[in-house]
Design a protein around this motif. Structure first.
Motif, PDB file in Angstrom:
ATOM      1  N   ALA A   1       0.817  -1.218   0.000  1.00 28.65           N
ATOM      2  CA  ALA A   1       0.000   0.000   0.000  1.00 28.65           C
ATOM      3  C   ALA A   1       0.844   1.259   0.000  1.00 28.65           C
ATOM      4  O   ALA A   1       0.477   2.267  -0.638  1.00 28.65           O
ATOM      5  CB  ALA A   1      -0.938  -0.015   1.207  1.00 28.65           C
ATOM      6  N   GLU A   2       1.977   1.242   0.693  1.00 26.30           N
ATOM      7  CA  GLU A   2       2.834   2.433   0.737  1.00 26.30           C
ATOM      8  C   GLU A   2       3.360   2.792  -0.646  1.00 26.30           C
ATOM      9  O   GLU A   2       3.525   3.969  -0.963  1.00 26.30           O
ATOM     10  CB  GLU A   2       3.992   2.205   1.701  1.00 26.30           C
ATOM     11  CG  GLU A   2       3.600   2.157   3.161  1.00 26.30           C
ATOM     12  CD  GLU A   2       4.826   2.012   4.046  1.00 26.30           C
ATOM     13  OE1 GLU A   2       5.802   2.755   3.852  1.00 26.30           O
ATOM     14  OE2 GLU A   2       4.813   1.131   4.918  1.00 26.30           O
ATOM     15  N   MET A   3       3.614   1.787  -1.480  1.00 29.51           N
ATOM     16  CA  MET A   3       4.125   2.077  -2.817  1.00 29.51           C
ATOM     17  C   MET A   3       3.065   2.757  -3.673  1.00 29.51           C
ATOM     18  O   MET A   3       3.365   3.641  -4.470  1.00 29.51           O
ATOM     19  CB  MET A   3       4.620   0.806  -3.492  1.00 29.51           C
ATOM     20  CG  MET A   3       5.442   1.084  -4.738  1.00 29.51           C
ATOM     21  SD  MET A   3       7.010   1.912  -4.375  1.00 29.51           S
ATOM     22  CE  MET A   3       8.023   0.496  -3.917  1.00 29.51           C
ATOM     23  N   PHE A   4       1.821   2.361  -3.496  1.00 33.65           N
ATOM     24  CA  PHE A   4       0.759   3.026  -4.251  1.00 33.65           C
ATOM     25  C   PHE A   4       0.635   4.489  -3.843  1.00 33.65           C
ATOM     26  O   PHE A   4       0.328   5.351  -4.666  1.00 33.65           O
ATOM     27  CB  PHE A   4      -0.567   2.288  -4.077  1.00 33.65           C
ATOM     28  CG  PHE A   4      -0.639   1.009  -4.841  1.00 33.65           C
ATOM     29  CD1 PHE A   4      -0.588   1.006  -6.232  1.00 33.65           C
ATOM     30  CD2 PHE A   4      -0.725  -0.206  -4.187  1.00 33.65           C
ATOM     31  CE1 PHE A   4      -0.631  -0.173  -6.951  1.00 33.65           C
ATOM     32  CE2 PHE A   4      -0.776  -1.392  -4.902  1.00 33.65           C
ATOM     33  CZ  PHE A   4      -0.734  -1.385  -6.285  1.00 33.65           C
ATOM     34  N   ALA A   5       0.888   4.787  -2.576  1.00 39.15           N
ATOM     35  CA  ALA A   5       0.853   6.178  -2.126  1.00 39.15           C
ATOM     36  C   ALA A   5       1.948   6.990  -2.822  1.00 39.15           C
ATOM     37  O   ALA A   5       1.725   8.141  -3.224  1.00 39.15           O
ATOM     38  CB  ALA A   5       1.012   6.246  -0.611  1.00 39.15           C
ATOM     39  N   VAL A   6       3.134   6.388  -2.988  1.00 42.53           N
ATOM     40  CA  VAL A   6       4.222   7.067  -3.695  1.00 42.53           C
ATOM     41  C   VAL A   6       3.845   7.278  -5.163  1.00 42.53           C
ATOM     42  O   VAL A   6       4.072   8.358  -5.734  1.00 42.53           O
ATOM     43  CB  VAL A   6       5.526   6.255  -3.587  1.00 42.53           C
ATOM     44  CG1 VAL A   6       6.623   6.885  -4.440  1.00 42.53           C
ATOM     45  CG2 VAL A   6       5.976   6.151  -2.136  1.00 42.53           C
ATOM     46  N   CYS A   7       3.277   6.257  -5.769  1.00 42.56           N
ATOM     47  CA  CYS A   7       2.879   6.376  -7.175  1.00 42.56           C
ATOM     48  C   CYS A   7       1.837   7.478  -7.354  1.00 42.56           C
ATOM     49  O   CYS A   7       1.876   8.241  -8.336  1.00 42.56           O
ATOM     50  CB  CYS A   7       2.348   5.040  -7.685  1.00 42.56           C
ATOM     51  SG  CYS A   7       3.622   3.765  -7.867  1.00 42.56           S
ATOM     52  N   ASP A   8       0.903   7.588  -6.428  1.00 43.95           N
ATOM     53  CA  ASP A   8      -0.089   8.658  -6.496  1.00 43.95           C
ATOM     54  C   ASP A   8       0.562  10.028  -6.328  1.00 43.95           C
ATOM     55  O   ASP A   8       0.225  10.986  -7.036  1.00 43.95           O
ATOM     56  CB  ASP A   8      -1.152   8.459  -5.414  1.00 43.95           C
ATOM     57  CG  ASP A   8      -2.103   7.318  -5.718  1.00 43.95           C
ATOM     58  OD1 ASP A   8      -2.209   6.922  -6.894  1.00 43.95           O
ATOM     59  OD2 ASP A   8      -2.742   6.807  -4.771  1.00 43.95           O
ATOM     60  N   GLU A   9       1.496  10.112  -5.405  1.00 44.48           N
ATOM     61  CA  GLU A   9       2.148  11.393  -5.108  1.00 44.48           C
ATOM     62  C   GLU A   9       2.927  11.932  -6.296  1.00 44.48           C
ATOM     63  O   GLU A   9       2.917  13.145  -6.566  1.00 44.48           O
ATOM     64  CB  GLU A   9       3.075  11.222  -3.904  1.00 44.48           C
ATOM     65  CG  GLU A   9       3.802  12.498  -3.491  1.00 44.48           C
ATOM     66  CD  GLU A   9       4.733  12.268  -2.305  1.00 44.48           C
ATOM     67  OE1 GLU A   9       5.472  13.210  -1.946  1.00 44.48           O
ATOM     68  OE2 GLU A   9       4.715  11.153  -1.725  1.00 44.48           O
ATOM     69  N   PHE A  10       3.598  11.032  -7.032  1.00 42.95           N
ATOM     70  CA  PHE A  10       4.482  11.473  -8.107  1.00 42.95           C
ATOM     71  C   PHE A  10       3.969  11.120  -9.504  1.00 42.95           C
ATOM     72  O   PHE A  10       4.707  11.246 -10.475  1.00 42.95           O
ATOM     73  CB  PHE A  10       5.885  10.891  -7.896  1.00 42.95           C
ATOM     74  CG  PHE A  10       6.600  11.468  -6.709  1.00 42.95           C
ATOM     75  CD1 PHE A  10       7.260  12.679  -6.803  1.00 42.95           C
ATOM     76  CD2 PHE A  10       6.594  10.806  -5.492  1.00 42.95           C
ATOM     77  CE1 PHE A  10       7.919  13.220  -5.704  1.00 42.95           C
ATOM     78  CE2 PHE A  10       7.241  11.336  -4.385  1.00 42.95           C
ATOM     79  CZ  PHE A  10       7.903  12.552  -4.487  1.00 42.95           C
ATOM     80  N   ASP A  11       2.735  10.682  -9.605  1.00 41.22           N
ATOM     81  CA  ASP A  11       2.138  10.332 -10.895  1.00 41.22           C
ATOM     82  C   ASP A  11       2.961   9.265 -11.608  1.00 41.22           C
ATOM     83  O   ASP A  11       3.366   9.419 -12.760  1.00 41.22           O
ATOM     84  CB  ASP A  11       1.977  11.578 -11.783  1.00 41.22           C
ATOM     85  CG  ASP A  11       1.135  11.307 -13.027  1.00 41.22           C
ATOM     86  OD1 ASP A  11       0.409  10.281 -13.057  1.00 41.22           O
ATOM     87  OD2 ASP A  11       1.197  12.117 -13.982  1.00 41.22           O
ATOM     88  N   LEU A  12       3.199   8.157 -10.907  1.00 40.40           N
ATOM     89  CA  LEU A  12       3.996   7.053 -11.442  1.00 40.40           C
ATOM     90  C   LEU A  12       3.102   5.866 -11.781  1.00 40.40           C
ATOM     91  O   LEU A  12       2.094   5.632 -11.123  1.00 40.40           O
ATOM     92  CB  LEU A  12       5.027   6.593 -10.415  1.00 40.40           C
ATOM     93  CG  LEU A  12       5.974   7.643  -9.836  1.00 40.40           C
ATOM     94  CD1 LEU A  12       6.842   7.016  -8.761  1.00 40.40           C
ATOM     95  CD2 LEU A  12       6.833   8.270 -10.934  1.00 40.40           C
TER      96      LEU A  12
END
Length: 336
Positions: free
Chosen positions: A197-208
């Protein structure tokens, strides 16, 4: 029904399900430890890639070290005359000896990033790679950041369109994405059995984009392993599983992971999907950023995997039931 997704902030449109090309690389070794999936039929691999293309797959994920470069060579052969239909993602960081099929260590230096890319372009028979990924999962962040200027330079030169990192560490992914504007994707371990779940938060934050490595748990989430198979041969990484591969012990599904599959099988297949299609459908429902890249070596596997797109994401009720069934067993990916 939407069958494409965006490759993060690169803006590149790709199929919502791609094809992983580790298995078609054939044998690779680190001493006596197998790192490949055993012998392969290159002609069948090429037919598989062509069938995946015909079914709408456009994203093909490989690496310079899969089969000591053999995966890239086979993919390049398959895409002759079809390069404009494919988005190629490859990786660097693990040098190999193409003659002996031996892994020779680790090199994530800026100089090697350039050297490895030239080899990949030659094997793939192309003048550019669409997504170029750092392959060393646990590389210290300061060393990873030393690569950013080189990777940005390769974008400027037109040799790559975007870059990313194959890592399971959200903090590493965040630092890398913040440092480079053309970082477009993070490839990480992600399946219905192990969530990050933490990785999805990073992807959302940086549009990845979230490229899902191991979406079928290396075959565990397929009908092939609904029973208990005999141990595989000695040239298959699943038959002599290293520490970072938890799914199998001597080619047989590890009991704790087999139990998790048993818990969710009925829910994943309730609407007519195969087990694999249910597992991939769960990923499509997990986030609009997911791009599962299941490996396949046969035409039948490509048809099954890409056939998931006809069903679309798993429904909300089924996804919620999966979470209920696995709530007490959720395990974050190991940073191997």
């Amino acid at each position: 029904m939407t069958t494409t997704r965006r490759l993060g902030r690169s803006g590149i449109e790709v199929s919502a399900i791609g094809m992983g090309c580790w298995a078609i690389g054939g044998p690779l070794w680190a001493g006596d430890q197998p790192l490949g999936w055993g012998e392969v039929d290159d002609d069948e691999s090429i037919r598989t890639i062509h069938r995946a293309l015909d079914l709408g797959a456009t994203l093909f994920d490989t690496s310079s070290n899969y089969g000591a470069g053999h995966s890239e060579r086979v993919l390049g052969r398959a895409l002759q005359g079809r390069r404009d239909r494919a988005v190629i993602a490859t990786k660097f960081g693990y040098p190999t000896d193409e003659t002996t099929r031996q892994a020779t260590g680790e090199d994530a230096s800026p100089a090697y990033a350039r050297q490895s890319l030239e080899g990949s372009l030659r094997r793939l028979g192309t003048d550019h790679v669409d997504l170029y990924q750092l392959h060393v999962n646990g590389l210290p962040v300061p060393q990873a950041l030393e690569l950013v200027d080189t990777l940005e330079g390769l974008v400027t030169e037109g040799k790559i369109r975007a870059y990313g990192w194959s890592t399971d560490n959200p903090a590493s992914a965040r630092a890398f994405a913040a440092a480079g504007p053309h970082c477009a994707a993070i490839q990480h371990d992600q399946s219905v059995l192990r969530d990050n779940a933490e990785m999805f938060a990073v992807c959302d934050e940086f549009d990845l984009a979230s490229l899902n490595r191991g979406p079928l748990a290396m075959g565990l989430l397929t009908a092939k392993y609904q029973g208990t198979p005999a141990p595989r041969g000695g040239d298959d990484v699943r038959g002599v599983a290293p520490e970072w591969l938890p799914w199998f012990t001597d080619g047989v599904p590890t009991a704790q992971w087999a139990e998790r599959v048993a818990r969710v099988r009925e829910v994943l297949t309730a609407d007519g999907r195969t087990l694999a299609q249910g597992a991939l459908g769960w990923l499509l429902a997990r986030s609009p950023r997911t791009l599962p890249i299941p490996g396949c070596r046969t035409v039948a596997q490509a048809e099954e995997n890409i056939g998931t797109l006809a069903y679309g994401p798993l429904g909300a009720e089924a996804s919620a039931e999966v979470e209920r069934l696995l709530a007490d067993l959720r395990t974050a990916p190991a940073n191997a």
